[in-house]
Scaffold this active site. Structure first.
Site, short mmCIF file in Angstrom:
data_model
loop_
_atom_site.label_atom_id
_atom_site.label_comp_id
_atom_site.label_asym_id
_atom_site.label_seq_id
_atom_site.Cartn_x
_atom_site.Cartn_y
_atom_site.Cartn_z
N HIS A 82 -17.49 2.70 0.82
CA HIS A 82 -17.02 1.46 1.45
C HIS A 82 -17.38 1.43 2.94
O HIS A 82 -17.39 2.47 3.61
CB HIS A 82 -15.50 1.34 1.29
CG HIS A 82 -14.96 0.00 1.67
ND1 HIS A 82 -14.31 -0.22 2.86
CD2 HIS A 82 -15.00 -1.19 1.03
CE1 HIS A 82 -13.97 -1.51 2.93
NE2 HIS A 82 -14.36 -2.11 1.83
N LYS A 133 -7.10 -4.96 -2.90
CA LYS A 133 -7.84 -5.48 -1.75
C LYS A 133 -8.77 -4.42 -1.19
O LYS A 133 -8.55 -3.23 -1.40
CB LYS A 133 -6.87 -5.98 -0.69
CG LYS A 133 -5.92 -4.91 -0.21
CD LYS A 133 -4.89 -5.47 0.75
CE LYS A 133 -3.98 -4.37 1.25
NZ LYS A 133 -4.70 -3.30 1.98
N CYS A 140 -1.90 -2.82 7.64
CA CYS A 140 -1.80 -3.75 6.50
C CYS A 140 -0.50 -4.54 6.48
O CYS A 140 -0.50 -5.72 6.10
CB CYS A 140 -2.05 -3.00 5.20
SG CYS A 140 -3.78 -2.43 5.11
N ASP A 170 0.78 -1.24 0.00
CA ASP A 170 0.00 0.00 0.00
C ASP A 170 0.82 1.29 0.00
O ASP A 170 0.49 2.22 0.77
CB ASP A 170 -0.96 0.00 1.21
CG ASP A 170 -1.98 -1.12 1.17
OD1 ASP A 170 -1.94 -1.94 0.24
OD2 ASP A 170 -2.82 -1.19 2.10
N HIS A 202 -10.73 0.72 -2.61
CA HIS A 202 -12.11 0.70 -2.11
C HIS A 202 -13.09 1.36 -3.07
O HIS A 202 -12.79 2.41 -3.65
CB HIS A 202 -12.18 1.48 -0.79
CG HIS A 202 -11.30 0.95 0.30
ND1 HIS A 202 -11.32 -0.36 0.71
CD2 HIS A 202 -10.36 1.56 1.07
CE1 HIS A 202 -10.44 -0.52 1.68
NE2 HIS A 202 -9.84 0.61 1.93
N HIS A 242 -10.68 6.89 1.80
CA HIS A 242 -9.31 6.82 1.29
C HIS A 242 -9.23 5.76 0.18
O HIS A 242 -10.05 4.84 0.14
CB HIS A 242 -8.33 6.48 2.42
CG HIS A 242 -8.55 5.10 2.96
ND1 HIS A 242 -9.54 4.82 3.89
CD2 HIS A 242 -7.95 3.92 2.70
CE1 HIS A 242 -9.52 3.53 4.17
NE2 HIS A 242 -8.57 2.95 3.46
N ASP A 269 -4.55 -0.81 -1.81
CA ASP A 269 -5.84 -0.65 -1.13
C ASP A 269 -6.79 -0.02 -2.15
O ASP A 269 -6.44 1.00 -2.77
CB ASP A 269 -5.61 0.29 0.08
CG ASP A 269 -6.53 0.00 1.25
OD1 ASP A 269 -6.81 -1.18 1.52
OD2 ASP A 269 -6.96 0.98 1.91
#
Ligand code: VGL
Ligand code: ZN
Length: 210
Positions: free
Chosen positions: A59, A113, A158, A15, A55, A88, A53
């Site tokens: 989310h 993810k 993470c 990330d 989303h 984010h 990351d």
């Protein structure tokens, strides 16, 4: 004793995205300092995988999706306790892009993810129900990659979840501290160190230059 990097070692870069760097929506203090460290590390590896990351807007890990809730609070979700975050890494936005100076060309795969609205995913291996796989472990096994070096953002979320899951799945895991920065929310960093130690994650400051 310097660690020797072998051809079946993997660098897993977690990330390193604009939203986790200074000026981003969920900025980690000094987050962009990991970029030159990781670029240098990556030169020593034959295999590199990135996580991103990723989303959808709205989310369920976003505080804005829960009326009356504030960012950095905890909330009970069907799969367990979840920290709420500012919006984010929304898919396709500049904040979700990799840091512009991160060298991504040699990465053989990007694992995205957190793309399901109803569940967050800290770990590169499992979503936050700790059971739904991302597919990374199957990929590593098929490619006979056995030892995973980790760096990126954030140490206590993470990176931590990924390192512990790597051990749980039977991989060797080495966290490269100079290539990580933490959020450190309510003791999360010290908890992460304890959890990683218990899981048998090796911790090194930096890799001795080969
Ligand atoms: C992360 C919080 C929310 C991370 C991702 O990359 O550590 N933390 N989403
Ligand atoms: Zn996230």
């Amino acid at each position: 004793m310097p660690i020797r990097i072998n051809d079946d070692d993997l660098l897993l870069i977690i990330d390193v995205q604009n939203d986790f760097c200074p000026g981003g929506a969920l900025a980690v203090a000094d987050g962009d300092a990991v970029v030159p460290v990781i670029n240098h590390l990556a030169e020593q590896f034959a295999h590199i995988v990135l996580t991103q990351d990723w989303h959808p807007s709205g989310h369920s890990s976003f505080a804005s999706s829960h009326p009356g809730a504030a960012a950095f609070e905890g909330i009970a979700m069907p799969y367990g306790q979840q920290t709420l975050w500012p919006d984010h890494c929304v898919q396709g936005t500049p904040g979700a892009a990799f840091h512009p100076r991160l060298q991504t060309e040699r990465a053989e795969m990007i694992i995205r993810k957190g793309f399901r609205t109803e569940i967050d995913s800290y770990s590169a291996f499992y979503e936050n129900d700790r059971r739904t796989p991302t597919g990374l472990s199957g990929y590593l096994r098929e490619r006979s990659l056995r030892r995973i070096f980790l760096a990126g953002l954030a140490t206590d979320f993470c990176v931590y979840y990924s390192a512990v899951d790597a051990r749980r799945l039977g991989f060797d895991a080495v966290l490269v501290e100079a290539g990580c920065r933490a959020i450190d929310l309510a003791g999360s960093l010290s908890a992460a160190w304890v959890g990683m130690e218990a899981a048998g994650v090796q911790r090194v400051n930096d890799l001795a230059k080969a």
